[in-house]
Motif scaffolding. Structure first.
Motif, short mmCIF file in Angstrom:
data_model
loop_
_atom_site.label_atom_id
_atom_site.label_comp_id
_atom_site.label_asym_id
_atom_site.label_seq_id
_atom_site.Cartn_x
_atom_site.Cartn_y
_atom_site.Cartn_z
N SER A 50 34.31 36.52 43.54
CA SER A 50 35.75 37.40 42.28
C SER A 50 37.36 36.72 42.90
O SER A 50 38.38 36.99 42.70
CB SER A 50 36.44 38.02 43.20
OG SER A 50 36.46 38.29 44.97
N SER A 51 36.99 34.75 43.13
CA SER A 51 37.99 34.21 43.71
C SER A 51 37.94 32.83 42.18
O SER A 51 37.33 33.18 41.11
CB SER A 51 38.05 33.58 44.70
OG SER A 51 36.99 32.08 44.88
N GLY A 52 39.37 32.87 42.32
CA GLY A 52 39.67 31.16 41.34
C GLY A 52 39.48 31.68 39.29
O GLY A 52 40.46 31.74 38.67
N TYR A 53 40.07 33.52 39.25
CA TYR A 53 41.12 34.02 38.13
C TYR A 53 42.21 33.65 37.63
O TYR A 53 42.59 33.24 36.43
CB TYR A 53 40.53 35.74 38.42
CG TYR A 53 39.12 35.80 38.16
CD1 TYR A 53 38.14 35.43 37.01
CD2 TYR A 53 38.98 36.84 39.40
CE1 TYR A 53 37.12 36.05 37.17
CE2 TYR A 53 37.09 36.52 39.14
CZ TYR A 53 36.25 36.85 37.82
OH TYR A 53 34.64 36.88 38.27
N ALA A 54 42.88 33.41 38.94
CA ALA A 54 44.83 33.01 38.50
C ALA A 54 43.95 31.53 37.30
O ALA A 54 44.77 31.60 36.30
CB ALA A 54 45.18 33.03 39.51
N ALA A 55 43.90 30.84 37.73
CA ALA A 55 43.57 29.67 37.34
C ALA A 55 42.38 29.47 35.87
O ALA A 55 43.09 29.12 35.35
CB ALA A 55 42.87 28.52 38.14
N LEU A 56 41.38 30.21 35.82
CA LEU A 56 41.09 30.66 34.71
C LEU A 56 41.93 31.04 33.46
O LEU A 56 42.05 31.04 32.23
CB LEU A 56 39.79 31.50 34.61
CG LEU A 56 38.88 31.63 33.95
CD1 LEU A 56 37.89 30.18 33.30
CD2 LEU A 56 37.38 32.79 34.48
#
Length: 169
Positions: A50-56
């Motif tokens: 559930s991490s990395g969504y801001a960059a995506l």
């Protein structure tokens, strides 16, 4: 759409936090049966997934030419089928270490806050082009956040099962 999604984020993380909080530090790091992850490893896997969504979401996107929730039904059918054993991709595998319950609790709260913020500030209907789940077309922001909620629901179910096993007397 945003209000419903945010309600789902809060509910999903409430359910996850409730089961996570029940584990003692020892039980969190107890292998329930051979070949299984500990509750700490399962929680770490959820945190990684559930991490990395801001960059995506800030990456390459485009206007979506289909219903922005098209793949949610398929994700639910796949990930909420508890009869299917799935293999995690290597980059989401948790380390085989003892996990700190308090640290994970704080990380879960931060992840929930991040998802609430991301769902509030982004156009949920945009399609993300920088990453694709194997077997699917590119997801919209709505589908990516829904994926993490469905995936978390699957592993919350697993945590409940682990809890029952490690707390049997």
């Amino acid at each position: 759409m945003k209000t419903t999604l945010q309600t789902n984020i809060v509910e999903t993380f409430k359910n996850l936090s409730e089961i996570h909080s029940k584990f003692s530090e020892t039980a969190l790091n107890t292998v329930p049966f051979e070949g299984s992850w500990t509750a700490g490893q399962t929680t770490q896997h959820i945190l990684k997934a559930s991490s990395g969504y801001a960059a995506l979401f800030l990456g390459k996107t485009e206007k979506t030419n289909r219903e922005p929730d098209l793949y949610i039904k398929d994700l639910k059918a796949l990930f909420l089928n508890y009869d299917i054993k799935m293999e995690s991709p290597d980059f989401l595998l948790p380390e085989i270490i003892d996990y700190d319950k308090e640290k994970q609790t704080l990380e879960l709260l931060n992840r929930e806050a991040d998802l609430l913020t991301l769902s509030a500030i982004h156009d949920l209907t945009l399609t993300c082009l920088d990453f694709q789940l194997p077997g699917f077309e590119n997801f919209t922001i709505l589908e990516w956040i829904s994926f993490t909620l469905i995936h978390t629901e699957r592993h919350t179910h697993q945590l409940n099962e682990i809890y029952e096993i490690v707390n049997k007397v």
